[in-house]
Structures are given as C-alpha cells and as structure tokens.
Write an enzyme that holds these catalytic residues in place. Structure first.
Site, PDB file in Angstrom:
ATOM      1  N   SER A  36      34.197  49.648  52.830  1.00 18.12           N
ATOM      2  CA  SER A  36      35.476  49.909  52.181  1.00 18.12           C
ATOM      3  C   SER A  36      36.589  49.892  53.210  1.00 18.12           C
ATOM      4  O   SER A  36      36.419  50.414  54.315  1.00 18.12           O
ATOM      5  CB  SER A  36      35.427  51.271  51.482  1.00 18.12           C
ATOM      6  OG  SER A  36      36.712  51.625  51.051  1.00 18.12           O
ATOM      7  N   LYS A  89      32.078  41.151  37.258  1.00 15.92           N
ATOM      8  CA  LYS A  89      32.735  40.102  36.486  1.00 15.92           C
ATOM      9  C   LYS A  89      34.229  40.101  36.775  1.00 15.92           C
ATOM     10  O   LYS A  89      34.753  41.157  37.108  1.00 15.92           O
ATOM     11  CB  LYS A  89      32.484  40.262  34.977  1.00 15.92           C
ATOM     12  CG  LYS A  89      32.803  41.620  34.384  1.00 15.92           C
ATOM     13  CD  LYS A  89      34.146  42.170  34.223  1.00 15.92           C
ATOM     14  CE  LYS A  89      35.324  41.419  33.752  1.00 15.92           C
ATOM     15  NZ  LYS A  89      36.509  42.319  33.544  1.00 15.92           N
ATOM     16  N   ASP A 167      41.128  39.328  32.054  1.00 16.98           N
ATOM     17  CA  ASP A 167      40.180  40.236  32.723  1.00 16.98           C
ATOM     18  C   ASP A 167      39.410  41.046  31.680  1.00 16.98           C
ATOM     19  O   ASP A 167      38.175  41.051  31.702  1.00 16.98           O
ATOM     20  CB  ASP A 167      40.897  41.134  33.738  1.00 16.98           C
ATOM     21  CG  ASP A 167      39.923  42.102  34.389  1.00 16.98           C
ATOM     22  OD1 ASP A 167      39.282  41.732  35.373  1.00 16.98           O
ATOM     23  OD2 ASP A 167      39.768  43.235  33.871  1.00 16.98           O
TER      24      ASP A 167
HETATM   25  P1  NAP Z   1      40.242  48.239  41.914  1.00 11.29           P
HETATM   26  O1  NAP Z   1      40.253  49.656  41.424  1.00 11.29           O
HETATM   27  O2  NAP Z   1      41.497  47.607  42.336  1.00 11.29           O
HETATM   28  O3  NAP Z   1      39.164  48.198  43.076  1.00 11.29           O
HETATM   29  C1  NAP Z   1      38.847  47.052  43.785  1.00 11.29           C
HETATM   30  C2  NAP Z   1      38.476  47.453  45.206  1.00 11.29           C
HETATM   31  O4  NAP Z   1      38.115  46.284  45.933  1.00 11.29           O
HETATM   32  C3  NAP Z   1      39.627  48.078  45.959  1.00 11.29           C
HETATM   33  O5  NAP Z   1      39.684  49.465  45.748  1.00 11.29           O
HETATM   34  C4  NAP Z   1      39.274  47.749  47.390  1.00 11.29           C
HETATM   35  O6  NAP Z   1      38.351  48.729  47.810  1.00 11.29           O
HETATM   36  C5  NAP Z   1      38.467  46.464  47.312  1.00 11.29           C
HETATM   37  N1  NAP Z   1      39.169  45.292  47.804  1.00 11.29           N
HETATM   38  C6  NAP Z   1      38.698  44.395  48.707  1.00 11.29           C
HETATM   39  N2  NAP Z   1      39.562  43.421  48.931  1.00 11.29           N
HETATM   40  C7  NAP Z   1      40.617  43.655  48.149  1.00 11.29           C
HETATM   41  C8  NAP Z   1      41.838  43.002  47.957  1.00 11.29           C
HETATM   42  N3  NAP Z   1      42.144  41.869  48.599  1.00 11.29           N
HETATM   43  N4  NAP Z   1      42.706  43.535  47.066  1.00 11.29           N
HETATM   44  C9  NAP Z   1      42.429  44.682  46.418  1.00 11.29           C
HETATM   45  N5  NAP Z   1      41.250  45.351  46.569  1.00 11.29           N
HETATM   46  C10 NAP Z   1      40.370  44.851  47.443  1.00 11.29           C
HETATM   47  O7  NAP Z   1      39.610  47.269  40.822  1.00 11.29           O
HETATM   48  P2  NAP Z   1      38.446  47.587  39.781  1.00 11.29           P
HETATM   49  O8  NAP Z   1      39.023  48.008  38.486  1.00 11.29           O
HETATM   50  O9  NAP Z   1      37.411  48.458  40.411  1.00 11.29           O
HETATM   51  O10 NAP Z   1      37.922  46.107  39.552  1.00 11.29           O
HETATM   52  C11 NAP Z   1      37.072  45.444  40.490  1.00 11.29           C
HETATM   53  C12 NAP Z   1      36.288  44.403  39.720  1.00 11.29           C
HETATM   54  O11 NAP Z   1      35.521  45.062  38.713  1.00 11.29           O
HETATM   55  C13 NAP Z   1      37.180  43.370  38.991  1.00 11.29           C
HETATM   56  O12 NAP Z   1      36.620  42.106  39.063  1.00 11.29           O
HETATM   57  C14 NAP Z   1      37.178  43.873  37.553  1.00 11.29           C
HETATM   58  O13 NAP Z   1      37.325  42.817  36.619  1.00 11.29           O
HETATM   59  C15 NAP Z   1      35.797  44.482  37.436  1.00 11.29           C
HETATM   60  N6  NAP Z   1      35.710  45.501  36.397  1.00 11.29           N
HETATM   61  C16 NAP Z   1      36.642  46.489  36.293  1.00 11.29           C
HETATM   62  C17 NAP Z   1      36.581  47.385  35.227  1.00 11.29           C
HETATM   63  C18 NAP Z   1      37.575  48.508  35.042  1.00 11.29           C
HETATM   64  O14 NAP Z   1      37.540  49.182  33.996  1.00 11.29           O
HETATM   65  N7  NAP Z   1      38.465  48.776  35.975  1.00 11.29           N
HETATM   66  C19 NAP Z   1      35.555  47.283  34.278  1.00 11.29           C
HETATM   67  C20 NAP Z   1      34.595  46.318  34.461  1.00 11.29           C
HETATM   68  C21 NAP Z   1      34.682  45.416  35.515  1.00 11.29           C
HETATM   69  P3  NAP Z   1      38.318  49.289  49.303  1.00 11.29           P
HETATM   70  O15 NAP Z   1      39.631  49.967  49.509  1.00 11.29           O
HETATM   71  O16 NAP Z   1      37.146  50.186  49.221  1.00 11.29           O
HETATM   72  O17 NAP Z   1      38.114  48.138  50.222  1.00 11.29           O
END
Ligand code: NAP
Length: 313
Positions: A36, A89, A167
């Site tokens: 992370s 995904k 998304d």
């Molecule tokens: P998020 O909260 O923005 O988390 C993504 C994490 O990826 C960030 O916290 C960061 O973690 C890391 N990261 C690495 N490179 C990055 C970059 N260039 N820009 C931003 N973050 C970066 O997003 P999320 O909602 O968890 O979604 C992540 C994936 O899961 C997506 O593909 C989304 O479609 C999928 N998803 C999300 C949900 C939902 O409800 N949110 C549901 C199902 C699937 P570090 O700070 O630890 O590096």
C-alpha cells in the site's frame, strides 16, 4: 494442502469492506502481506509497493484491489514473479491487455482469475438455471445509484479507463452475460458526460441477440434516496424473472425464490482456491467488451459539471 499465502495490493474501500473479511472467512487461503502507498496493517507485513512485497514476503498469490488503470502493470509483474493473481473488476483498462495477461499466466503455469463479484450473488445461479430452458423475449436492466455515496473522493473513476457509471453498470452486465443463455450485442448507446469529467455519469443502452431480444439497460449515478439494481426478464413461454438488490433477491413468476445475504467475496475466494488447486484460470472479458462497445458506438451528450464535494471543488 497448506493455505495459499496471499499478498493484497491497494488498501482502499473494497479491500477493507470485502476482501479482508472474505479472506479471513475462507478456508485454503490466508492474508500474508499487503502492499500500500498509504496504509500498513498490524496483522501482516506491509510494504510500500508490490515490487517490495514480491521481494520481501513469502507469498503464493496476489490480489489486485487498485483502480483498473494500473492493474495490467501490476498483474504482469506478479505473474512474471510466478504468483497466482486475482483481479478486481473490471479486469483492466483495455481488452487487449487481458490477452497479454492470459498469455503470461499460461507461460508461468499460474492461475489468473478475473473476478466479477456480482456473479457470486445468490440469485445468479438459480436465475441461470431457470433461463437455460427458456428464451428471453424482453430484458430490462435498471442500475441507478448515488456516486457520492459509493465512490466518495475516487478521482480515478472519472479518468480515462475509470469507466464512470460503467463501474457499477458492468456489474449488471456481468450478471446478464452469465444468466442469459445466448450472446447479445449492443445496437445503440447514449452516454452522458459531465462537462468537467472524462467518464460518463449516465448511459442508456440497447442490445439484441440472434433471436431479436428487446433488451435495454439504464445506468445512472445521480440517484439519491433508494438505490436501484434490478434486472427483469420476460420469456417467450410467458415466464417472468425479477432479480433485485444486485442479485440478492429473485422472484420467478411472482414467486419469491431467493432472498439471501451477500456472500459474493467469499464465493470469489473459494473459487480462487479451487482454481489454484486445479491449476486453472478463469478470465471472461465479455462484460468489459460490452462497455468497450458502448464507448465505440455511443452518442455523447454533455451535462452539468460534477463535483463530489457538493460543488465546492
Ligand atoms: P479506492 O477506495 O479508491 O481504493 C483503491 C486503492 O488502490 C487506493 O486506496 C490505493 O491504495 C490503491 N492505488 C494504487 N494505485 C492507485 C492509483 N493510481 N490511484 C488510486 N489508487 C491507487 O477504490 P475501490 O472502491 O476500493 O475500488 C478498487 C477496485 O475495486 C475498482 O476496480 C472497483 O471497480 C472495484 N470495486 C469497488 C467496489 C466498491 O464498492 N467501492 C465494489 C466492487 C469492486 P493504497 O493507498 O493502499 O496504495
């Protein structure tokens, strides 16, 4: 067999909400490390990058929970290090990069799993079975949610490759591609882009198939109040299917058939354990292909700017 030792990359919303509890609840796999840029966990060794994790942690597999735009580079690095890989995904930012990953997994003799969490919702298997003996005549998808509630501060989702309203919309398409017995294809799309964003906030789609199914999908990220994740299908023998709450509830011919709690991510991890144990991969890009088609064929319209801090940004 000893449990698969998993390193997770990207400690964001989905990692905390779903992956960590599902890994802890699944036999045959354990969290062994995280990578992370911003977080460290007390329970397992934490690394600042995947490269450092691959060099310093004893792991067999990697789960990528980052935004899709950075997934290919990370997945390739993990596969080339001989690790099995789970992709959140959507599996990537383009279709062609997926071919590259499939080839790399094959060359390394490891498993690659492109997950579609909605396919593990409890209504999907019974809906698939019910539809297998029927022909869909009319399909309606209505997937409307509040982006401020589900994706607060996620700038990546509005950037190229972030997919915008697709998304969540791709979750509906992952269910439709699983439950409908034959392939369908896009015929028309209207995409609505906020004037300050690179990705759509709403999309209206029309599909058909070889039998001429009447199929529409409405995706909208501006829905406040109750959220809508519904698929309804009418079949040529007069049957009616209603799948709601994203796949938690199923009504067949007006009879409630499934109403079960969410266990999607446990299903994902159990399937991954099975894939690794049987030396298989599972990569289906069909939901992403429909989204790519919508970007190719879509008529674009511009709407008012979107700010996720209530207009102060
Ligand atoms: P998020 O909260 O923005 O988390 C993504 C994490 O990826 C960030 O916290 C960061 O973690 C890391 N990261 C690495 N490179 C990055 C970059 N260039 N820009 C931003 N973050 C970066 O997003 P999320 O909602 O968890 O979604 C992540 C994936 O899961 C997506 O593909 C989304 O479609 C999928 N998803 C999300 C949900 C939902 O409800 N949110 C549901 C199902 C699937 P570090 O700070 O630890 O590096």
């Amino acid at each position: 067999m000893p449990p698969i030792r998993l390193g997770l990359v990207g400690v964001g919303k989905i990692a905390r909400d779903q992956h960590f509890p599902a890994i802890a609840a699944t036999e045959g796999i354990e969290l062994a490390a995280v990578a992370s840029r911003s977080a460290s966990l007390e329970e397992v060794p934490s690394f600042a990058s995947q490269s450092e994790m691959l060099a310093g942690a004893e792991i067999d597999a990697v789960a990528l929970c980052t935004p899709p735009q950075v997934r290919h580079e990370l997945a390739l690095e993990a596969l080339k290090a001989g690790k099995h890989v789970i992709l959140e995904k959507p599996p990537g930012a383009t279709l062609s990069e997926m071919d590259d990953l499939v080839a790399a997994a094959k060359a390394e003799g490891v498993s690659l799993f492109a997950t579609w969490h909605s396919r593990f919702s409890p209504a999907v298997e019974p809906a698939t079975e019910w539809l297998s003996a029927r022909r869909a005549k009319k399909v309606r998808i209505v997937w409307k949610e509040d982006v401020r509630r589900w994706h607060p501060g996620q700038d990546w989702i509005w950037e190229p490759g972030g997919l915008g309203v697709f998304d969540p919309g791709i979750n509906a398409l992952s269910i439709a591609t699983a439950i409908l017995p034959q392939p369908f294809f896009l015929t028309k799309a209207a995409l609505t882009f906020p004037e300050n964003r690179q990705a759509p906030i709403a999309a209206d789609l029309a599909f058909t198939d070889a039998t001429g199914v009447d199929f529409t999908a409405e995706f909208d990220w501006r829905q406040e109040g109750p959220q809508t994740w519904d698929i309804t299908i009418e079949t040529d023998d007069g049957g009616r299917l209603a799948l709601s709450e994203g796949g938690k509830k199923l009504i067949l011919n007006d009879q409630p058939t499934v109403d079960a709690p969410d266990a999607e991510y446990r299903g994902i991890y159990a399937h991954f354990v099975d894939l690794v144990g049987s030396q298989r991969s599972d990569v289906d890009v069909s939901p992403l292909r429909h989204v790519a088609d919508a970007f190719m064929l879509g008529h674009r319209q511009i709407t008012e700017p979107f700010f996720d801090d209530g207009g102060k940004a």
